[in-house]
Enzyme design. Sequence first.
Site, PDB file in Angstrom:
ATOM      1  N   ASP A  39     -44.834  70.300 134.823  1.00  0.00           N
ATOM      2  CA  ASP A  39     -44.965  69.250 135.830  1.00  0.00           C
ATOM      3  C   ASP A  39     -44.656  69.872 137.186  1.00  0.00           C
ATOM      4  O   ASP A  39     -43.820  70.776 137.292  1.00  0.00           O
ATOM      5  CB  ASP A  39     -43.987  68.105 135.535  1.00  0.00           C
ATOM      6  CG  ASP A  39     -44.415  66.792 136.164  1.00  0.00           C
ATOM      7  OD1 ASP A  39     -44.791  65.869 135.416  1.00  0.00           O
ATOM      8  OD2 ASP A  39     -44.367  66.697 137.410  1.00  0.00           O
ATOM      9  N   ASP A  65     -48.168  73.499 139.006  1.00  0.00           N
ATOM     10  CA  ASP A  65     -49.203  72.700 139.646  1.00  0.00           C
ATOM     11  C   ASP A  65     -50.511  73.034 138.956  1.00  0.00           C
ATOM     12  O   ASP A  65     -51.048  74.133 139.117  1.00  0.00           O
ATOM     13  CB  ASP A  65     -49.267  73.032 141.139  1.00  0.00           C
ATOM     14  CG  ASP A  65     -50.304  72.201 141.883  1.00  0.00           C
ATOM     15  OD1 ASP A  65     -51.144  71.554 141.230  1.00  0.00           O
ATOM     16  OD2 ASP A  65     -50.287  72.213 143.127  1.00  0.00           O
ATOM     17  N   VAL A  66     -51.038  72.104 138.167  1.00  0.00           N
ATOM     18  CA  VAL A  66     -52.207  72.404 137.342  1.00  0.00           C
ATOM     19  C   VAL A  66     -53.467  72.650 138.163  1.00  0.00           C
ATOM     20  O   VAL A  66     -54.459  73.174 137.639  1.00  0.00           O
ATOM     21  CB  VAL A  66     -52.474  71.285 136.309  1.00  0.00           C
ATOM     22  CG1 VAL A  66     -51.326  71.168 135.329  1.00  0.00           C
ATOM     23  CG2 VAL A  66     -52.756  69.954 137.003  1.00  0.00           C
ATOM     24  N   ASN A  92     -52.499  66.227 130.452  1.00  0.00           N
ATOM     25  CA  ASN A  92     -52.198  64.856 130.854  1.00  0.00           C
ATOM     26  C   ASN A  92     -51.932  64.705 132.353  1.00  0.00           C
ATOM     27  O   ASN A  92     -51.938  63.589 132.866  1.00  0.00           O
ATOM     28  CB  ASN A  92     -50.979  64.369 130.054  1.00  0.00           C
ATOM     29  CG  ASN A  92     -50.501  63.011 130.471  1.00  0.00           C
ATOM     30  OD1 ASN A  92     -51.137  61.996 130.194  1.00  0.00           O
ATOM     31  ND2 ASN A  92     -49.363  62.976 131.164  1.00  0.00           N
ATOM     32  N   TYR A 158     -60.860  58.978 142.717  1.00  0.00           N
ATOM     33  CA  TYR A 158     -60.220  58.968 141.397  1.00  0.00           C
ATOM     34  C   TYR A 158     -61.270  58.787 140.304  1.00  0.00           C
ATOM     35  O   TYR A 158     -61.270  59.502 139.293  1.00  0.00           O
ATOM     36  CB  TYR A 158     -59.191  57.843 141.346  1.00  0.00           C
ATOM     37  CG  TYR A 158     -58.449  57.737 140.030  1.00  0.00           C
ATOM     38  CD1 TYR A 158     -57.319  58.502 139.787  1.00  0.00           C
ATOM     39  CD2 TYR A 158     -58.882  56.867 139.020  1.00  0.00           C
ATOM     40  CE1 TYR A 158     -56.633  58.408 138.582  1.00  0.00           C
ATOM     41  CE2 TYR A 158     -58.210  56.768 137.821  1.00  0.00           C
ATOM     42  CZ  TYR A 158     -57.078  57.542 137.604  1.00  0.00           C
ATOM     43  OH  TYR A 158     -56.416  57.460 136.404  1.00  0.00           O
ATOM     44  N   LYS A 162     -62.198  61.367 137.117  1.00  0.00           N
ATOM     45  CA  LYS A 162     -62.065  60.983 135.718  1.00  0.00           C
ATOM     46  C   LYS A 162     -63.420  60.930 135.006  1.00  0.00           C
ATOM     47  O   LYS A 162     -63.488  61.158 133.788  1.00  0.00           O
ATOM     48  CB  LYS A 162     -61.343  59.642 135.606  1.00  0.00           C
ATOM     49  CG  LYS A 162     -59.862  59.718 135.999  1.00  0.00           C
ATOM     50  CD  LYS A 162     -59.070  60.651 135.085  1.00  0.00           C
ATOM     51  CE  LYS A 162     -57.574  60.573 135.356  1.00  0.00           C
ATOM     52  NZ  LYS A 162     -56.779  61.403 134.402  1.00  0.00           N
TER      53      LYS A 162
END
Length: 278
Positions: A39, A65-66, A92, A158, A162
């Site tokens: 995270d 940080d993905v 996730n 957003y 997604k």
Amino acid sequence: MIPWLDVGKTAVVTGGANGIGLAAAARFLSAGMNVVIADRDEHALDAANQALPLSSGQLVTVPCDVSDHAQVEALCAQVMSQCGAVHCLMNNAGAALGRPEPWEDIATWKRQVDVNLWGIIHGCQAFVPSMQEANEPVAIINTGSKQGITNPPGGYAYNLSKAGVLAYTQSLAHALRQRAENQISVHLLVPGFTYSNMIARFIPEQPAGAWTPEQVVDYMLASVDRGEFYILCPDNDTPRALDNARMQWNADDIIKNRPALSRWHPEYVAEYEAFVKS
């Protein structure tokens, strides 16, 4: 029974310091798994370390940080060094970063896609090669959103991110399925209205219509056990039949050549409401 949900196996959960990710980490730990939580919020990682119960499995928390490919590669190297093979990768991590119009605020658009879509791509690019070498069943769970399927007006950036998660996860599942020796199952988690930390910032008490993160994780694991790819979660306000109607209407926009997002078009409101009731 889920074969990888067992003592001594290893799960990696990005965005795991709160909400659905934290609830999943708790369940994995309760099964005796080693759990690595990644995270970008180091304070939340510290809190998760204190909150999660002790178990026979090892808990590792890693700031990450993905959206940064190098950080995700470093995360993978650390996991392999400390825990060995990964049996469940739960991509996730995600964020809702604002509601700019499609022609506004390019920085927010880029950051939204970097976190929600590229974060998942980075996770799979880093971990899938070693997971392919496993001689036992393993799993990848990517967190999507109903907004990535029905594209409601407002959260345009957003929704785009997604929708990309949906397309990418479908492609990942298909590509892996072509491998003769593949033992990686792929799943798309699509939560309903969930009372997570993101919602709690604005609504201090859980609404009656919302599920808890724990309910989402229970539903997720039952769906994984059944071998389902699409894990479309209901909530207390939205049964599966309503989700089905919304998705069908959205698909029919293309088939029937209706205006874009006709569900919210003034000329189609009555027709949509009649369709849902039927």
